[in-house]
Design a protein around this motif. Structure first.
Motif, PDB file in Angstrom:
ATOM      1  N   PHE A 138       0.858  -1.191   0.000  1.00 10.27           N
ATOM      2  CA  PHE A 138       0.000   0.000   0.000  1.00 10.27           C
ATOM      3  C   PHE A 138       0.888   1.232   0.000  1.00 10.27           C
ATOM      4  O   PHE A 138       2.109   1.133   0.134  1.00 10.27           O
ATOM      5  CB  PHE A 138      -0.942   0.018   1.214  1.00 10.27           C
ATOM      6  N   GLN A 205      -4.564   2.372  -1.266  1.00 12.39           N
ATOM      7  CA  GLN A 205      -4.102   1.380  -2.230  1.00 12.39           C
ATOM      8  C   GLN A 205      -3.184   2.033  -3.249  1.00 12.39           C
ATOM      9  O   GLN A 205      -3.296   3.221  -3.565  1.00 12.39           O
ATOM     10  CB  GLN A 205      -5.276   0.747  -2.953  1.00 12.39           C
ATOM     11  N   VAL A 220      -7.846  -9.663  -6.580  1.00 11.18           N
ATOM     12  CA  VAL A 220      -7.912  -8.977  -5.291  1.00 11.18           C
ATOM     13  C   VAL A 220      -9.368  -8.752  -4.915  1.00 11.18           C
ATOM     14  O   VAL A 220     -10.144  -8.169  -5.682  1.00 11.18           O
ATOM     15  CB  VAL A 220      -7.161  -7.636  -5.332  1.00 11.18           C
ATOM     16  N   GLU A 222     -10.539  -7.357  -1.718  1.00 15.39           N
ATOM     17  CA  GLU A 222     -10.807  -6.169  -0.908  1.00 15.39           C
ATOM     18  C   GLU A 222      -9.535  -5.374  -0.706  1.00 15.39           C
ATOM     19  O   GLU A 222      -8.459  -5.933  -0.492  1.00 15.39           O
ATOM     20  CB  GLU A 222     -11.379  -6.583   0.452  1.00 15.39           C
ATOM     21  N   MET A 223      -9.657  -4.051  -0.788  1.00 17.30           N
ATOM     22  CA  MET A 223      -8.566  -3.132  -0.471  1.00 17.30           C
ATOM     23  C   MET A 223      -9.182  -1.991   0.327  1.00 17.30           C
ATOM     24  O   MET A 223      -9.923  -1.176  -0.227  1.00 17.30           O
ATOM     25  CB  MET A 223      -7.886  -2.610  -1.746  1.00 17.30           C
ATOM     26  N   LYS A 224      -8.900  -1.941   1.597  1.00 13.89           N
ATOM     27  CA  LYS A 224      -9.586  -0.993   2.469  1.00 13.89           C
ATOM     28  C   LYS A 224      -8.618  -0.332   3.427  1.00 13.89           C
ATOM     29  O   LYS A 224      -7.830  -1.016   4.094  1.00 13.89           O
ATOM     30  CB  LYS A 224     -10.685  -1.719   3.258  1.00 13.89           C
ATOM     31  N   TYR A 234      -4.571  -0.779   6.933  1.00 14.77           N
ATOM     32  CA  TYR A 234      -4.870  -1.174   5.565  1.00 14.77           C
ATOM     33  C   TYR A 234      -5.139  -2.666   5.584  1.00 14.77           C
ATOM     34  O   TYR A 234      -4.405  -3.441   6.225  1.00 14.77           O
ATOM     35  CB  TYR A 234      -3.713  -0.860   4.625  1.00 14.77           C
ATOM     36  N   SER A 236      -6.347  -6.068   3.057  1.00 14.81           N
ATOM     37  CA  SER A 236      -6.604  -6.587   1.720  1.00 14.81           C
ATOM     38  C   SER A 236      -6.781  -8.097   1.767  1.00 14.81           C
ATOM     39  O   SER A 236      -6.106  -8.792   2.541  1.00 14.81           O
ATOM     40  CB  SER A 236      -5.445  -6.243   0.776  1.00 14.81           C
ATOM     41  N   GLY A 248      -4.301 -12.843   2.234  1.00 16.68           N
ATOM     42  CA  GLY A 248      -4.424 -11.401   2.332  1.00 16.68           C
ATOM     43  C   GLY A 248      -3.343 -10.848   3.227  1.00 16.68           C
ATOM     44  O   GLY A 248      -2.412 -11.574   3.618  1.00 16.68           O
TER      45      GLY A 248
END
Length: 812
Positions: A138, A205, A220, A222-224, A234, A236, A248
């Protein structure tokens, strides 16, 4: 009396005035010190135009790339084991079932038809595996209150691992410092100023380019990113997984303020009126869907909040490793002070400077050290700014990774070899499956490309990589080389010899005799090149394949005798050695890349595979045969001509191969030519090395270039040291300190100036060695150490155990 009092009052007034002046200007002086250049490192006066020119920091497991505008900076965070899971098949193709057909087609000259068979098998058996690609974790985004910039400098200190950005604007002078601690396993970011710091910090991200969304969306889930009081996070998750894969990852950052205040704004932390802040960052990988966030948070809470304390413990480990070796070519002090932009530009305008060579020597060692830990350095080391890195940022074994590892031993970082060996042994069972399924053989077979498995993934009818059999043998040499340096017999028994033996077993089953009793390499492959008179890379008897097999068999016999191998096994290997094809030169008098009749050499290619046996050693098979030796020199000329026509060209490690080979032929002119290309064409302004001229971050030459320079200055075998074997006339004086030599010897110092040469050696064992000088020796000063003149330029010395020995020579 009154006069004296007036004088005292005046003196007191002057002192008070001086104190007041110093107080008022103390901040100015303190801030100006922030722009001081590191003693070993570099400065740049321009922000990086993109991430590939960013400042690099890493502890071998976590990495950071720092780039951007001082008021809007990006730090890309990476993790050395963050490879995105792909689909996995139950088994690899059964090439062995059609091996006889492949061999027959190649014998008949139907090379393209032979190369298509593995592709047909892949389609028929549904084997579509690809390498798990390396991805960034990230970004850390820092937005700081904007003002007119008056002064700017970014720098990296190789001794501390700190990436620094310092600037002065209308609001004050500010400095951001970052390093990744090897001792505390944490990324440490500091922002400090006498002026109030008003900024926001957040995780987000890495941007996805338009042509990457399909790939990212497929893999991918989830990217949060989020923020809470004094914390950034972060998270993922991935869509695909297989047994043992990561599912992840988590990133956590802990904010520590010394003053001022912070509050949460969306997914950002907003800091106001601070003068010093610290952000501690860690990345954790998730397995089986289990989050690592709570563990990371607990670990961060145990880390000291003092920047200097954290830096000291890190420097005591990583800084000590870097500082063991130093190259000093007595470069112009004026050039040493130049920013990287000026150094690189002057090299284009005026030719390579000694200052630049010293700089890239240090930068290379720093990059390899910083990117080796969780794994060996991948193609991009430990750093990536893209979701779709070239070649998946994998481990490429037909030249790239060997180049990156080339100076680990001579450059006195032997601890890093453990990472390389562990990586190879991790996939040993896969390599055994390869040998069986691809060739019906015992032993091991290493594919050209790997990341998170040992199975072949990258091959087609043009790049027929399943037909290359030299990979395991090249690894065997790198593993065995560690033993040659250290003399560690337990390591030889537990690691190097088992690998050697399994590789030799593969050759026992793979090689076949022709009607004359000579062993044939069929199929064979010279990495990524094809004969000039063939469109296919599938061949017979590639010179490199023969060289690797010969080296493996010799090492296996040598180690086997030492470890008590059976006589019957040793006899098999000894007989095989006598049946290997001889090297040859072609009609141009050039060392041939292929030994099978009718295959024409193709000089205009980036690899130099037929010089394999000269990469790391002074191979007597070449050097004691004048025809082959001259053929090798002519080959280097052909390859340098090709590089000149291409303006340097792509794949810089081919120049490493040329430089090492020339150095081991004591050819200073050709070796220096390679060094000049490597030093001037393939470096970013952030002192990362490139794959191509001016582009594509790649660590190959970060390891390879220091190796070339060291081998030009000193060459070693067990019981033998050759001083200045390929010293260019341009390096008329200098010192090399701290390099390791084969035979358990440390070169504490090599110093040369004109006709005077001096060395200080430290041997871990008592031993008798031969020292060779570049010219006849006129005078020797050896103190209490007895020397025996063997020839006009060779002498015999008995080194005591664990004691430094100094010798000085005057040569003709």
């Amino acid at each position: 009396m009154k006069k004296d009092k007036v004088l005292v009052d005046r003196r007191l007034s002057c002192w008070l005035g001086l104190i007041l002046w110093l107080f008022v200007n103390a901040n100015l002086y303190a801030q100006s010190d922030l722009f001081t250049a590191p003693e070993r490192g570099f400065t740049s006066w321009l922000p990086a135009p993109n991430w590939e020119h960013g400042l690099l920091s890493g502890n071998g497991t976590m990495g950071a790339v720092v780039f951007g505008h001082p008021h809007e900076e990006t730090i890309i965070v990476s993790h050395g084991q963050l490879f995105l899971p792909q689909d996995r098949s139950d088994s690899i193709i059964n090439q062995a079932a059609r091996l006889d057909e492949i061999r027959q087609l190649i014998k008949e000259g139907k090379y393209e038809a032979a190369a298509k068979i593995p592709v047909e098998l892949r389609e028929k058996e549904g084997y579509s595996d690809q390498r798990d690609p390396f991805i960034p974790a990230f970004d850390i985004k820092i937005e700081q209150e904007a003002a007119n910039i008056k002064r700017y400098q970014r720098s990296t200190n190789f001794e501390t691992g700190e990436a620094k950005v310092t600037w002065e604007d209308d609001l004050g002078t500010f400095q951001r410092k970052l390093f990744v601690s090897r001792t505390d396993s944490v990324m440490v970011l500091s922002i400090k100023s006498e002026a109030p710091i008003n900024c926001t910090i957040n995780f987000e991200q890495r941007p996805v380019e338009w042509n990457q969304w399909s790939f990212v969306g497929e893999h991918v889930d989830e990217m949060k990113s989020s923020a809470s009081e004094n914390w950034l996070s972060y998270h993922s998750t991935f869509k695909k997984k297989y047994p043992g894969s990561i599912t992840g990852y988590e990133g956590l950052g802990k904010l520590i303020l010394k003053d001022g205040n912070s509050r949460v704004e969306g997914n950002k932390l907003k800091i106001e009126a601070a003068h010093e802040l610290l952000l501690l960052v860690k990345v954790g990988l998730n397995y089986d869907g289990n989050s690592s966030a709570s563990r990371i948070k607990s670990e961060l809470n145990k880390v000291s909040g003092n920047y200097e304390n954290l830096l000291k413990s890190h420097q005591d480990m990583q800084g000590e490793m870097f500082s063991r070796v130093m190259l000093n070519l007595h470069s112009n002090s004026k050039y040493k002070e130049l920013n990287t932009e000026e150094l690189i530009l002057k090299a284009k305008q005026e030719g390579v400077s000694k200052a630049l060579i010293e700089k890239v020597f240090d930068a290379g060692r720093y990059n390899i050290l910083s990117s080796t830990g969780a794994n060996p350095p991948n193609l991009q080391g430990l750093w990536s700014g893209t979701w779709t890195a070239p070649w998946a940022a994998d481990y490429t074994h037909d030249g790239n990774l060997p180049s990156a590892m080339a100076s680990v031993m001579s450059g006195n970082m032997p601890e890093l070899m453990g990472t390389y060996v562990k990586y190879m042994e991790r996939y040993l069972s896969d390599f055994e499956v390869n040998a069986d399924r691809l060739y019906g053989a015992r032993g091991i077979h290493l594919p050209v490309h790997t990341t998170t498995s040992g199975f072949p993934t990258d091959f087609n009818e043009t790049w027929c990589l399943t037909l290359w059999t030299g990979g395991a043998g090249w690894v065997a040499d790198i593993m065995y080389n560690y033993y040659l340096y250290t003399g560690d017999k337990q390591y030889l028994k537990d690691h190097a010899y088992p690998w050697l033996k399994k590789t030799a077993w593969f050759y026992e089953d793979f090689l076949q005799e022709d009607n004359n009793g000579q062993l044939i390499f069929n199929p064979s492959y010279s990495p990524e090149n094809n004969p000039a008179n063939s469109k296919s890379q599938a061949v017979l008897n590639a010179t490199m394949d023969v060289m690797i097999a010969k080296q493996v068999l010799k090492r296996a016999i040598e180690a086997g005798k030492l470890l008590g191998e059976t006589k019957s096994q040793l006899k098999i290997w000894e007989d095989m050695l006598t049946k290997l094809p001889d090297y040859k030169v072609n009609n141009d008098g050039v060392l041939s890349e292929w030994l099978w009749p009718g295959m024409e050499d193709n000089y205009r290619h980036r690899h130099v595979s037929q010089l394999y046996s000269l990469y790391n050693y002074m191979d007597p098979d070449i050097l004691e045969n004048e025809k082959l030796k001259q053929g090798a020199k002519k080959l280097i000329d052909k390859k340098l001509d090709f590089r000149n026509d291409e303006g340097g060209g792509e794949m810089a490690f081919g120049l490493v191969q040329l430089g090492l080979s020339a150095a081991h032929m004591r050819d200073s002119k050709r070796a220096y030519e390679a060094v000049k290309w490597l030093s001037t064409k393939y470096w970013s302004t952030g002192m990362g090395s490139f794959h191509n001229v001016g582009a594509l971050l790649n660590t190959d030459i970060s390891g390879g270039l220091p190796a070339v320079i060291i081998e030009m200055l000193v060459y070693s075998e067990k019981g033998k040291i050759i001083l200045l074997p390929a010293l260019p006339k341009e390096w008329n004086e200098g010192e090399l300190e701290g390099a390791l030599l084969r035979g358990q010897i440390k070169l504490e110092q090599l110093k040369w100036s004109g006709k005077n040469v001096s060395i200080t050696l430290f041997s871990h064992i008592k031993q008798k060695i031969t020292i060779e000088l570049p010219q006849n020796v006129k005078k020797i000063s050896s103190g209490e150490i007895k020397t025996k003149q063997l020839t006009s330029n060779q002498l015999e010395v008995t080194l005591p155990e664990a004691k430094s020995v100094a010798l000085t020579f005057e040569i003709e």
